[in-house]
Design a protein around this motif. Structure first.
Motif, PDB file in Angstrom:
ATOM      1  N   VAL A 189     -24.559   3.127 -20.488  1.00  0.00           N
ATOM      2  CA  VAL A 189     -24.711   4.064 -21.607  1.00  0.00           C
ATOM      3  C   VAL A 189     -24.559   3.308 -22.925  1.00  0.00           C
ATOM      4  CG1 VAL A 189     -23.649   6.051 -22.781  1.00  0.00           C
ATOM      5  CG2 VAL A 189     -24.026   6.103 -20.306  1.00  0.00           C
ATOM      6  N   ASN A 190     -23.602   2.396 -22.995  1.00  0.00           N
ATOM      7  CA  ASN A 190     -23.433   1.566 -24.198  1.00  0.00           C
ATOM      8  C   ASN A 190     -24.669   0.698 -24.440  1.00  0.00           C
ATOM      9  OD1 ASN A 190     -20.882   2.589 -24.643  1.00  0.00           O
ATOM     10  ND2 ASN A 190     -19.846   0.888 -23.623  1.00  0.00           N
ATOM     11  N   ALA A 191     -25.271   0.191 -23.375  1.00  0.00           N
ATOM     12  CA  ALA A 191     -26.470  -0.637 -23.506  1.00  0.00           C
ATOM     13  C   ALA A 191     -27.634   0.183 -24.051  1.00  0.00           C
ATOM     14  CB  ALA A 191     -26.845  -1.245 -22.156  1.00  0.00           C
ATOM     15  N   ILE A 192     -27.759   1.402 -23.572  1.00  0.00           N
ATOM     16  CA  ILE A 192     -28.833   2.282 -24.050  1.00  0.00           C
ATOM     17  C   ILE A 192     -28.644   2.568 -25.538  1.00  0.00           C
ATOM     18  CG2 ILE A 192     -29.803   4.615 -23.887  1.00  0.00           C
ATOM     19  CD1 ILE A 192     -29.069   4.449 -20.835  1.00  0.00           C
ATOM     20  N   GLU A 193     -27.403   2.864 -25.917  1.00  0.00           N
ATOM     21  CA  GLU A 193     -27.092   3.135 -27.325  1.00  0.00           C
ATOM     22  C   GLU A 193     -27.373   1.899 -28.174  1.00  0.00           C
ATOM     23  OE1 GLU A 193     -23.213   4.305 -30.061  1.00  0.00           O
ATOM     24  OE2 GLU A 193     -23.107   4.504 -27.885  1.00  0.00           O
ATOM     25  N   ASP A 194     -26.945   0.735 -27.693  1.00  0.00           N
ATOM     26  CA  ASP A 194     -27.139  -0.511 -28.434  1.00  0.00           C
ATOM     27  C   ASP A 194     -28.622  -0.882 -28.520  1.00  0.00           C
ATOM     28  OD1 ASP A 194     -25.754  -2.749 -29.752  1.00  0.00           O
ATOM     29  OD2 ASP A 194     -26.728  -3.947 -28.182  1.00  0.00           O
ATOM     30  N   GLN A 195     -29.359  -0.603 -27.453  1.00  0.00           N
ATOM     31  CA  GLN A 195     -30.782  -0.928 -27.433  1.00  0.00           C
ATOM     32  C   GLN A 195     -31.529  -0.135 -28.501  1.00  0.00           C
ATOM     33  OE1 GLN A 195     -32.579  -0.394 -23.607  1.00  0.00           O
ATOM     34  NE2 GLN A 195     -33.525  -2.396 -23.663  1.00  0.00           N
ATOM     35  N   GLY A 196     -31.043   1.067 -28.782  1.00  0.00           N
ATOM     36  CA  GLY A 196     -31.676   1.886 -29.810  1.00  0.00           C
ATOM     37  C   GLY A 196     -31.659   1.194 -31.156  1.00  0.00           C
ATOM     38  N   SER A 197     -30.617   0.435 -31.458  1.00  0.00           N
ATOM     39  CA  SER A 197     -30.533  -0.253 -32.745  1.00  0.00           C
ATOM     40  C   SER A 197     -31.158  -1.647 -32.709  1.00  0.00           C
ATOM     41  CB  SER A 197     -29.065  -0.333 -33.203  1.00  0.00           C
ATOM     42  OG  SER A 197     -28.308  -1.043 -32.255  1.00  0.00           O
ATOM     43  N   HIS A 198     -31.488  -2.154 -31.519  1.00  0.00           N
ATOM     44  CA  HIS A 198     -32.128  -3.472 -31.370  1.00  0.00           C
ATOM     45  C   HIS A 198     -33.365  -3.329 -30.485  1.00  0.00           C
ATOM     46  CE1 HIS A 198     -27.805  -4.378 -32.056  1.00  0.00           C
ATOM     47  NE2 HIS A 198     -28.298  -5.304 -32.862  1.00  0.00           N
ATOM     48  N   ARG A 199     -34.324  -2.574 -30.918  1.00  0.00           N
ATOM     49  CA  ARG A 199     -35.488  -2.222 -30.106  1.00  0.00           C
ATOM     50  C   ARG A 199     -36.218  -3.414 -29.480  1.00  0.00           C
ATOM     51  NH1 ARG A 199     -35.611   2.282 -27.820  1.00  0.00           N
ATOM     52  NH2 ARG A 199     -35.431   4.062 -29.130  1.00  0.00           N
ATOM     53  N   GLY A 200     -36.350  -4.502 -30.172  1.00  0.00           N
ATOM     54  CA  GLY A 200     -37.174  -5.603 -29.681  1.00  0.00           C
ATOM     55  C   GLY A 200     -36.509  -6.438 -28.607  1.00  0.00           C
ATOM     56  N   GLN A 201     -35.197  -6.341 -28.428  1.00  0.00           N
ATOM     57  CA  GLN A 201     -34.483  -7.204 -27.489  1.00  0.00           C
ATOM     58  C   GLN A 201     -34.339  -6.532 -26.124  1.00  0.00           C
ATOM     59  OE1 GLN A 201     -30.777  -7.981 -29.394  1.00  0.00           O
ATOM     60  NE2 GLN A 201     -31.633  -9.468 -30.819  1.00  0.00           N
ATOM     61  N   ARG A 202     -34.364  -7.364 -25.081  1.00  0.00           N
ATOM     62  CA  ARG A 202     -34.149  -6.875 -23.724  1.00  0.00           C
ATOM     63  C   ARG A 202     -32.648  -6.856 -23.446  1.00  0.00           C
ATOM     64  NH1 ARG A 202     -36.988  -9.645 -18.585  1.00  0.00           N
ATOM     65  NH2 ARG A 202     -34.882 -10.383 -18.272  1.00  0.00           N
ATOM     66  N   ALA A 203     -32.124  -5.739 -22.972  1.00  0.00           N
ATOM     67  CA  ALA A 203     -30.694  -5.638 -22.667  1.00  0.00           C
ATOM     68  C   ALA A 203     -30.405  -6.339 -21.342  1.00  0.00           C
ATOM     69  CB  ALA A 203     -30.275  -4.182 -22.598  1.00  0.00           C
ATOM     70  N   LEU A 204     -29.536  -7.334 -21.388  1.00  0.00           N
ATOM     71  CA  LEU A 204     -29.167  -8.087 -20.192  1.00  0.00           C
ATOM     72  C   LEU A 204     -27.774  -7.690 -19.712  1.00  0.00           C
ATOM     73  CD1 LEU A 204     -30.412 -11.665 -21.163  1.00  0.00           C
ATOM     74  CD2 LEU A 204     -31.608  -9.921 -19.821  1.00  0.00           C
ATOM     75  N   VAL A 205     -27.556  -7.805 -18.423  1.00  0.00           N
ATOM     76  CA  VAL A 205     -26.270  -7.473 -17.810  1.00  0.00           C
ATOM     77  C   VAL A 205     -25.139  -8.247 -18.475  1.00  0.00           C
ATOM     78  CG1 VAL A 205     -24.935  -7.683 -15.680  1.00  0.00           C
ATOM     79  CG2 VAL A 205     -27.260  -6.770 -15.590  1.00  0.00           C
ATOM     80  N   ARG A 206     -25.330  -9.537 -18.750  1.00  0.00           N
ATOM     81  CA  ARG A 206     -24.256 -10.377 -19.298  1.00  0.00           C
ATOM     82  C   ARG A 206     -23.707  -9.837 -20.619  1.00  0.00           C
ATOM     83  NH1 ARG A 206     -28.231 -14.304 -20.033  1.00  0.00           N
ATOM     84  NH2 ARG A 206     -27.337 -15.520 -18.344  1.00  0.00           N
ATOM     85  N   ASN A 207     -24.545  -9.127 -21.382  1.00  0.00           N
ATOM     86  CA  ASN A 207     -24.110  -8.609 -22.679  1.00  0.00           C
ATOM     87  C   ASN A 207     -23.276  -7.337 -22.575  1.00  0.00           C
ATOM     88  OD1 ASN A 207     -25.525 -10.721 -23.917  1.00  0.00           O
ATOM     89  ND2 ASN A 207     -27.411  -9.528 -23.908  1.00  0.00           N
TER      90      ASN A 207
END
Length: 191
Positions: free
Chosen positions: A121-139
């Motif tokens: 859920v945090n990754a989804i929220e964070d991805q919204g503010s960084h649209r161009g980047q791929r969310a990786l497990v390590r982050n």
């Protein structure tokens, strides 16, 4: 009211059972809360013990005869996992397919963390503010699950699970299985 007859073991039966379990008189006495000399006298037949004392002795002998429940016996496999460099979407896919809420993160087979629904859920929220980047497990991975050896007694595993969502069963650096709180429910039926 029907009263069932209780088998009262003979002194010879008590001694034979204790010896077959590889138990010394002092060990039996300590676990039953009686003296070693009392066990010796019961086994020779020189004393007629109280029913309560016999119950204690039989209880100890029966408990010793039961197979010890270990982590290896309760764990389940396979262990679904992701690598730190995997996209979050891989974790989501595994969680949806297997109906689990958190999975370990392994790097070259070694546990390095875990990823949970809340981290996603945090990754989804964070991805919204960084649209161009791929969310990786390590982050977004969290600290890993505790590890236990396969021969660890289940009572210790239960204590560890009181503070954690899951426990990984590891031997020689290799993840063999996982135990969750849900897995302990089967133990209730066995006891």
């Amino acid at each position: 009211m029907v009263i069932q007859a209780m088998h009262i073991p003979t002194p010879e039966e008590i001694k034979a059972r204790r010896e077959s379990l590889g138990m010394k008189q002092t060990e039996l006495a300590g676990k039953a809360g009686i003296s070693q000399s009392m066990v010796a006298r019961i086994e020779t037949g020189s004393v007629d013990p109280r029913v309560s004392t016999l119950r204690k002795i039989i209880g100890v002998l029966n408990a010793a005869a039961r197979p010890r429940t270990t982590a290896a016996r309760v764990m389940h496999t396979p262990v679904y996992s992701v690598e730190p460099g995997d996209p979050i979407s891989s974790a989501v896919e595994i969680m949806e397919k297997t109906d689990i809420s958190q999975i370990p993160v392994l790097e070259n087979g070694i546990p390095v963390g875990c990823i949970s629904e809340s981290a996603i859920v945090n990754a989804i929220e964070d991805q919204g503010s960084h649209r161009g980047q791929r969310a990786l497990v390590r982050n977004f991975m969290e600290s890993g699950f505790p590890t236990v050896p396969p021969d660890m007694d289940i009572e210790t595993v239960i204590r560890v699970l009181q503070q954690n969502h899951a426990v990984l069963v590891v031997e020689s650096g290799k993840v063999l299985g996982v135990i969750t709180k849900h897995d302990l429910i089967s133990l209730v039926r066995e006891r």
